[in-house]
Design an enzyme around this catalytic site. Sequence first.
Site, PDB file in Angstrom:
ATOM      1  N   GLY A   1       0.848   4.170  -1.448  1.00  0.00           N
ATOM      2  CA  GLY A   1       0.284   5.505  -1.249  1.00  0.00           C
ATOM      3  C   GLY A   1       0.084   5.824   0.220  1.00  0.00           C
ATOM      4  N   ASP A   2      -0.421   4.845   0.966  1.00  0.00           N
ATOM      5  CA  ASP A   2      -0.621   5.037   2.405  1.00  0.00           C
ATOM      6  C   ASP A   2       0.702   5.199   3.139  1.00  0.00           C
ATOM      7  OD1 ASP A   2      -3.528   4.792   2.841  1.00  0.00           O
ATOM      8  OD2 ASP A   2      -3.257   2.812   1.987  1.00  0.00           O
ATOM      9  N   THR A   3       1.657   4.322   2.835  1.00  0.00           N
ATOM     10  CA  THR A   3       2.912   4.358   3.589  1.00  0.00           C
ATOM     11  C   THR A   3       3.748   5.583   3.244  1.00  0.00           C
ATOM     12  OG1 THR A   3       3.860   2.819   1.955  1.00  0.00           O
ATOM     13  CG2 THR A   3       3.013   1.875   3.978  1.00  0.00           C
TER      14      THR A   3
ATOM     15  N   ALA B   1       2.217   8.379   5.203  1.00  0.00           N
ATOM     16  CA  ALA B   1       2.581   8.255   6.615  1.00  0.00           C
ATOM     17  C   ALA B   1       4.000   8.742   6.866  1.00  0.00           C
ATOM     18  CB  ALA B   1       2.441   6.802   7.057  1.00  0.00           C
TER      19      ALA B   1
ATOM     20  N   SER C   1       0.850  -1.202   0.000  1.00  0.00           N
ATOM     21  CA  SER C   1       0.000   0.000   0.000  1.00  0.00           C
ATOM     22  C   SER C   1       0.879   1.243   0.000  1.00  0.00           C
ATOM     23  CB  SER C   1      -0.927  -0.028   1.214  1.00  0.00           C
ATOM     24  OG  SER C   1      -1.688  -1.212   1.239  1.00  0.00           O
TER      25      SER C   1
END
Length: 398
Positions: free
Chosen positions: A168-170, A173, A166
């Site tokens: 985009g999420d990481t 973050a 994932s």
Amino acid sequence: MTGALTDIRVIEMGTLLAGPFCGQQLADHGAEVIKIEPPVTGDPMRAWGQEKSDGKSLWWPVVGRGKKSVTINLREPAGQDLVRRLVAGADVLLENFRPGTLEKWGLAPEELRALNPRLIVTRVSGYGQTGPYAAQPGFGAIGEALGGIRYTTGDPGSLPSRTGISIGDTLTAMFATIGTLGAIHARQRTGQGQVVDAALYESVLAVMESLLTEYHVAGFIRERTGSIIPNIAPANAYPTRDGNLHLISGNQDTVWRRLAEAMGRPELGTDPRYATHHARGDNQLELDELIAQWTATLDTAELHRLLNEHSVPNGQMYRAPEMLLDDHFAAREAIAWVDSPDFGAIPMQNVVPKLSGTPGSINWSGPMLGEHNDEVLGGILGLDTDSLEQLRSRGIIG
């Protein structure tokens, strides 16, 4: 608790991955991360990802590690009041709700910072807190699409691919973590907190190298190129005799000459077709075929040894089994073994990066839902047993 952030208290609100992975990084480096979850259900990450037969997630022990779980119903005024009391003594509030949600609950950053002017509010969302798309729902995959990485990932003859994680999420973050640490540093000078606004699509866009400049100046649009970077050669995965794929990166002139020596064909190092960066790019497919014919005659271990002897960057494409058996991973303690109440001792990636003076640590795997209710609400907020029982009976804290 060890690490550079042991004097920092973070209140983590939000679910799934982008916000919680930021909280994981802060906890890894010593911050006290108090994760607020909905009573009964908790963070959906407790059920997402690969599961054992009993339905327990194997993802949660990693993304929840080092955090204290507190259950609070944020939709109830009494739950919102608990958040205000926690925020009054916190350094950071981390959230990844849709923009406007905090405001709807009476927890807008300006209201919280009126209680605690030093508070840093780190906000993670699909499109950011402003702009015409701000109110739209945005998961990591959508941010990857708008940010450009989806279009450029995969084989040119197929649909765009995801990266396998994932990303985009990481990425978001990680940028949220950088912003939070920058705001903590700025607070040392100003005494004031601020809002950190991390958007999924902008975080992906930030790593897209010269994509925009190439189009504006040269009219060039990056396309999917599979396993190669066009005109950068050799830099690819090549087959070995024992059925593996081995990465070789010999795209610098001096490295290419060393690779030619390793191949037993030193004359290729000065061959006009391959001697320079541009020449190798012009003959990329031909060069890859030539190298693949050679690597296919060698087992992986023999190829690895030979390339190392000639100082050619190379490496096998690892999966989890290879990582767990690798001596370098072990020597660097890149993999930590952490006790889990559900699975016993389990391996997971260790804290990154390594700090020589204030090293981080993984203090525990993802906690049980509401495990720290009494410690946080009783110990930090000073609620007595009767008060806690009343909140439980009303469904405020589960």
